[in-house]
Design a protein around this motif. Structure first.
Motif, PDB file in Angstrom:
ATOM      1  N   ASN A   1       0.598  -1.088  -0.045  1.00  0.00           N
ATOM      2  CA  ASN A   1       0.074   0.011   0.252  1.00  0.00           C
ATOM      3  C   ASN A   1       1.052   1.525  -0.486  1.00  0.00           C
ATOM      4  OD1 ASN A   1      -2.089   2.137   0.199  1.00  0.00           O
ATOM      5  ND2 ASN A   1      -2.653   1.079   1.866  1.00  0.00           N
ATOM      6  N   ASP A   2       1.021   2.392  -1.569  1.00  0.00           N
ATOM      7  CA  ASP A   2       1.671   3.387  -1.221  1.00  0.00           C
ATOM      8  C   ASP A   2       1.151   4.054  -0.241  1.00  0.00           C
ATOM      9  OD1 ASP A   2       3.146   2.477  -3.682  1.00  0.00           O
ATOM     10  OD2 ASP A   2       1.627   3.279  -5.355  1.00  0.00           O
ATOM     11  N   LYS A   3       0.284   4.095   0.558  1.00  0.00           N
ATOM     12  CA  LYS A   3      -0.814   4.999   1.250  1.00  0.00           C
ATOM     13  C   LYS A   3      -0.180   4.998   2.765  1.00  0.00           C
ATOM     14  CE  LYS A   3      -3.733   7.263  -1.352  1.00  0.00           C
ATOM     15  NZ  LYS A   3      -4.975   7.741  -1.539  1.00  0.00           N
ATOM     16  N   ASN A   4       0.098   3.528   2.872  1.00  0.00           N
ATOM     17  CA  ASN A   4       0.592   2.801   5.033  1.00  0.00           C
ATOM     18  C   ASN A   4       1.683   1.885   4.199  1.00  0.00           C
ATOM     19  OD1 ASN A   4       0.612   1.385   6.818  1.00  0.00           O
ATOM     20  ND2 ASN A   4      -1.327   0.765   7.425  1.00  0.00           N
ATOM     21  N   TYR A   5       2.975   1.162   4.317  1.00  0.00           N
ATOM     22  CA  TYR A   5       3.733   0.351   3.578  1.00  0.00           C
ATOM     23  C   TYR A   5       3.909  -0.166   4.798  1.00  0.00           C
ATOM     24  CZ  TYR A   5       5.708   3.637   0.648  1.00  0.00           C
ATOM     25  OH  TYR A   5       6.062   4.711  -0.996  1.00  0.00           O
ATOM     26  N   ALA A   6       3.093  -0.012   6.224  1.00  0.00           N
ATOM     27  CA  ALA A   6       2.979  -1.399   7.097  1.00  0.00           C
ATOM     28  C   ALA A   6       1.542  -2.675   6.337  1.00  0.00           C
ATOM     29  CB  ALA A   6       2.480  -1.059   8.004  1.00  0.00           C
ATOM     30  N   GLU A   7       1.093  -2.370   5.373  1.00  0.00           N
ATOM     31  CA  GLU A   7       0.754  -3.289   5.133  1.00  0.00           C
ATOM     32  C   GLU A   7       0.265  -3.474   3.016  1.00  0.00           C
ATOM     33  OE1 GLU A   7      -3.454  -1.314   5.940  1.00  0.00           O
ATOM     34  OE2 GLU A   7      -3.150  -0.111   4.503  1.00  0.00           O
ATOM     35  N   HIS A   8      -0.661  -4.711   2.941  1.00  0.00           N
ATOM     36  CA  HIS A   8      -0.666  -4.205   1.622  1.00  0.00           C
ATOM     37  C   HIS A   8      -1.692  -4.097   1.102  1.00  0.00           C
ATOM     38  CE1 HIS A   8       0.178  -8.277   2.783  1.00  0.00           C
ATOM     39  NE2 HIS A   8      -0.835  -8.772   3.257  1.00  0.00           N
ATOM     40  N   ILE A   9      -2.454  -3.775  -0.402  1.00  0.00           N
ATOM     41  CA  ILE A   9      -3.190  -4.288  -0.484  1.00  0.00           C
ATOM     42  C   ILE A   9      -4.090  -4.691  -1.928  1.00  0.00           C
ATOM     43  CG2 ILE A   9      -3.001  -1.786  -1.575  1.00  0.00           C
ATOM     44  CD1 ILE A   9      -5.813  -0.274  -1.462  1.00  0.00           C
ATOM     45  N   CYS A  10      -4.932  -5.366  -2.045  1.00  0.00           N
ATOM     46  CA  CYS A  10      -5.362  -5.871  -3.348  1.00  0.00           C
ATOM     47  C   CYS A  10      -6.331  -4.873  -4.117  1.00  0.00           C
ATOM     48  CB  CYS A  10      -7.009  -7.083  -3.060  1.00  0.00           C
ATOM     49  SG  CYS A  10      -7.279  -7.262  -4.289  1.00  0.00           S
ATOM     50  N   THR A  11      -5.219  -4.739  -5.582  1.00  0.00           N
ATOM     51  CA  THR A  11      -4.858  -3.863  -6.708  1.00  0.00           C
ATOM     52  C   THR A  11      -6.341  -4.069  -6.975  1.00  0.00           C
ATOM     53  OG1 THR A  11      -4.506  -5.838  -8.122  1.00  0.00           O
ATOM     54  CG2 THR A  11      -2.669  -4.182  -7.173  1.00  0.00           C
ATOM     55  N   LYS A  12      -7.341  -5.138  -6.866  1.00  0.00           N
ATOM     56  CA  LYS A  12      -8.440  -5.344  -7.587  1.00  0.00           C
ATOM     57  C   LYS A  12      -9.771  -4.333  -6.228  1.00  0.00           C
ATOM     58  CE  LYS A  12      -7.430  -8.276 -11.254  1.00  0.00           C
ATOM     59  NZ  LYS A  12      -8.062  -9.578 -11.904  1.00  0.00           N
ATOM     60  N   CYS A  13      -9.472  -5.352  -5.139  1.00  0.00           N
ATOM     61  CA  CYS A  13     -11.086  -4.520  -4.311  1.00  0.00           C
ATOM     62  C   CYS A  13     -10.456  -3.525  -2.722  1.00  0.00           C
ATOM     63  CB  CYS A  13     -12.008  -5.944  -3.876  1.00  0.00           C
ATOM     64  SG  CYS A  13     -10.108  -6.809  -2.312  1.00  0.00           S
ATOM     65  N   SER A  14      -9.331  -3.393  -3.403  1.00  0.00           N
ATOM     66  CA  SER A  14      -9.285  -2.800  -2.257  1.00  0.00           C
ATOM     67  C   SER A  14      -9.275  -3.342  -0.821  1.00  0.00           C
ATOM     68  CB  SER A  14      -9.659  -1.534  -2.108  1.00  0.00           C
ATOM     69  OG  SER A  14      -9.306  -0.676  -3.302  1.00  0.00           O
ATOM     70  N   ALA A  15      -8.826  -4.441  -0.636  1.00  0.00           N
ATOM     71  CA  ALA A  15      -9.270  -5.447   0.641  1.00  0.00           C
ATOM     72  C   ALA A  15      -7.516  -4.934   1.041  1.00  0.00           C
ATOM     73  CB  ALA A  15      -8.846  -6.604   0.508  1.00  0.00           C
ATOM     74  N   LYS A  16      -7.292  -4.286   2.768  1.00  0.00           N
ATOM     75  CA  LYS A  16      -5.956  -4.706   3.001  1.00  0.00           C
ATOM     76  C   LYS A  16      -5.874  -5.390   4.187  1.00  0.00           C
ATOM     77  CE  LYS A  16      -6.579   0.716   2.394  1.00  0.00           C
ATOM     78  NZ  LYS A  16      -7.552   1.701   3.235  1.00  0.00           N
ATOM     79  N   GLU A  17      -4.463  -5.582   4.535  1.00  0.00           N
ATOM     80  CA  GLU A  17      -3.937  -6.748   5.445  1.00  0.00           C
ATOM     81  C   GLU A  17      -2.603  -6.343   6.010  1.00  0.00           C
ATOM     82  OE1 GLU A  17      -4.995 -10.776   4.430  1.00  0.00           O
ATOM     83  OE2 GLU A  17      -3.017 -11.578   3.804  1.00  0.00           O
ATOM     84  N   LYS A  18      -2.543  -6.479   7.350  1.00  0.00           N
ATOM     85  CA  LYS A  18      -0.549  -6.285   7.367  1.00  0.00           C
ATOM     86  C   LYS A  18       0.413  -6.783   6.992  1.00  0.00           C
ATOM     87  CE  LYS A  18      -2.051  -4.406  11.662  1.00  0.00           C
ATOM     88  NZ  LYS A  18      -1.773  -4.525  13.364  1.00  0.00           N
ATOM     89  N   HIS A  19       1.777  -6.798   7.201  1.00  0.00           N
ATOM     90  CA  HIS A  19       2.370  -7.542   6.072  1.00  0.00           C
ATOM     91  C   HIS A  19       2.675  -9.048   7.361  1.00  0.00           C
ATOM     92  CE1 HIS A  19       3.646  -5.073   2.839  1.00  0.00           C
ATOM     93  NE2 HIS A  19       3.695  -3.809   4.012  1.00  0.00           N
TER      94      HIS A  19
END
Length: 309
Positions: A210-228
Motif C-alpha cells: 500500500n503506497d499510502k501505508n507501507y505497513a500493509e498491502h492492498i488488493c489492486t482489484k477490491c482494495s482489501a487491506k491487511e498487515k504484512h
C-alpha cells in the motif's frame, strides 16, 4: 457494388427499426433531434431519447464512410454522448459488421445493456478471432448473426469467392471469447479472495504494498487491506520480506546487546544494529571471589565468563 448493397440493407433495417418504434410510441414521444450520427468507426441510430435521469438508447453499426477492409479492431462502447445527450448502446443492427473482412477483434466488454444483435451482424467476418464480452453476457444473442458460440469458442461462416467450382463456397473460421468481470468485492465468506459483483466468480487477491501505508498491502482489484506477514529475507540478512506481497524492508527496533545485535521488532530475527552497544561490562560474581576459577557476568547481556586466577 458490395458496399452499396450493404448500405441499402443497413438503411432498410434502420427504417424498419424506426417504424417499429413509431408504432409503439405515443405521438408526443416520436420527435427526435437526430435519428442518426457517427462517431469514429461506428454509426448509431437513435431508438429512444433521454428522459430525466434515464439515458436514451441507440443501435450501433459499422460506419460506412470507413473502408471495412481497413479496420482490424473495433470497441463498441456501452454508452455514447451526442449533442449533450447520453445514450446507452442496447443493440447491434442487422448486418452491422457484415463484410468487415479485416476485422480481427471485437470488444463488447462495456456493452452491459446490449439486448439484441441483428441477423447477419458478422456475416463474412472471416478474420474475426477474438470477441471480448462482459462476464455475464448472454451468448444466445449471437443466434443468426454469423457467430456460432461453442462454450468459450466460436465459429464464423464466410463465403470464399474463388474461381470456377470454388466460387461461393461457404467456409468457416474460428475464434475465442474472453470475459471482462465487473467490480470486485471482498468475499465475506473467504478473506483470501474477492468475488465479481456481476457474475459471482471468485479469485484470489492480487496484493501489492500500500503506497499510502507501507505497513500493509492492498488488493489492486477490491482494495482489501491487511498487515504484512514477515520472514527474514534469505537473500539479504539485513532485511525481512512479506510472504504475501514480497515487499522488503530493513530490520528495525529492539535493544542492541553488547555485541551490537538486536532482535527485529517485525520478524523477530537477530540483526546487527548500527550504533548499538559493543563490548561487555564484566562484573565478578561475589560467590566466586578467591576461588581458583572466577566467574564474571556482563551487566548488559548477562553472558557469563570464567577466568582462572
Amino acid at each position: 457494388m458490395k458496399s452499396v448493397k450493404r448500405l441499402v440493407s443497413v438503411l432498410t433495417a434502420a427504417l424498419l427499426s424506426a417504424l417499429l418504434i413509431a408504432v409503439n410510441l405515443p405521438f408526443t414521444a416520436m420527435a427526435v433531434v437526430d435519428d442518426y450520427f457517427e462517431d469514429g468507426n461506428l454509426s448509431y441510430i437513435i431508438t429512444s431519447e433521454e428522459s430525466g435521469d434515464t439515458a436514451g438508447t441507440v443501435t450501433a453499426l459499422f460506419n460506412e464512410n470507413i473502408g471495412p477492409e481497413t479496420v482490424t479492431s473495433i470497441a463498441v462502447p456501452g454508452a455514447v454522448q451526442h449533442n449533450g445527450k447520453s445514450y446507452s448502446v442496447t443493440g447491434l443492427l442487422n448486418n452491422a459488421f457484415g463484410g468487415c473482412t479485416a476485422l480481427e477483434s471485437l470488444d463488447l466488454s462495456e456493452c452491459t445493456e446490449l439486448a439484441s444483435i441483428g441477423m447477419g451482424a458478422f456475416i463474412d467476418c472471416e478474420s474475426l478471432t477474438s470477441i471480448t464480452v462482459p462476464c455475464n453476457f448472454d451468448k444466445a444473442l449471437f443466434q443468426d448473426t454469423g457467430v456460432v458460440p461453442d462454450g468459450d469458442s466460436f465459429t464464423i461462416e464466410y463465403a470464399s469467392f474463388g474461381e470456377g467450382s470454388q466460387s461461393g463456397i461457404v467456409e468457416v473460421s474460428s475464434g475465442t471469447f474472453s470475459y471482462v468481470h465487473g467490480n470486485w468485492e471482498k468475499d465475506g465468506n473467504n478473506p483470501a479472495q474477492h468475488k465479481c459483483s456481476r457474475c459471482n466468480a471468485t479469485e484470489a487477491h492480487n496484493w501489492k504494498v500500500n503506497d499510502k501505508n507501507y505497513a500493509e498491502h492492498i488488493c489492486t482489484k477490491c482494495s482489501a487491506k491487511e498487515k504484512h506477514t514477515w520472514k527474514p529475507d534469505a537473500s539479504n540478512s539485513a532485511q525481512h520480506k512479506c510472504t504475501v506481497c514480497q515487499y522488503a524492508e530493513n530490520h528495525y527496533g529492539g535493544t542492541a546487546n553488547c555485541e551490537g545485535k538486536a532482535i527485529c521488532t517485525a520478524c523477530k530475527s537477530e540483526y546487527s544494529k548500527t550504533g548499538g552497544r559493543k563490548g561487555h561490562e564484566w562484573m565478578v560474581l561475589s560467590s566466586t571471589i578467591g576461588a581458583t576459577t572466577a566467574e564474571y557476568v556482563c551487566n548488559e547481556c548477562k553472558q557469563r565468563l570464567r577466568k582462572s586466577a
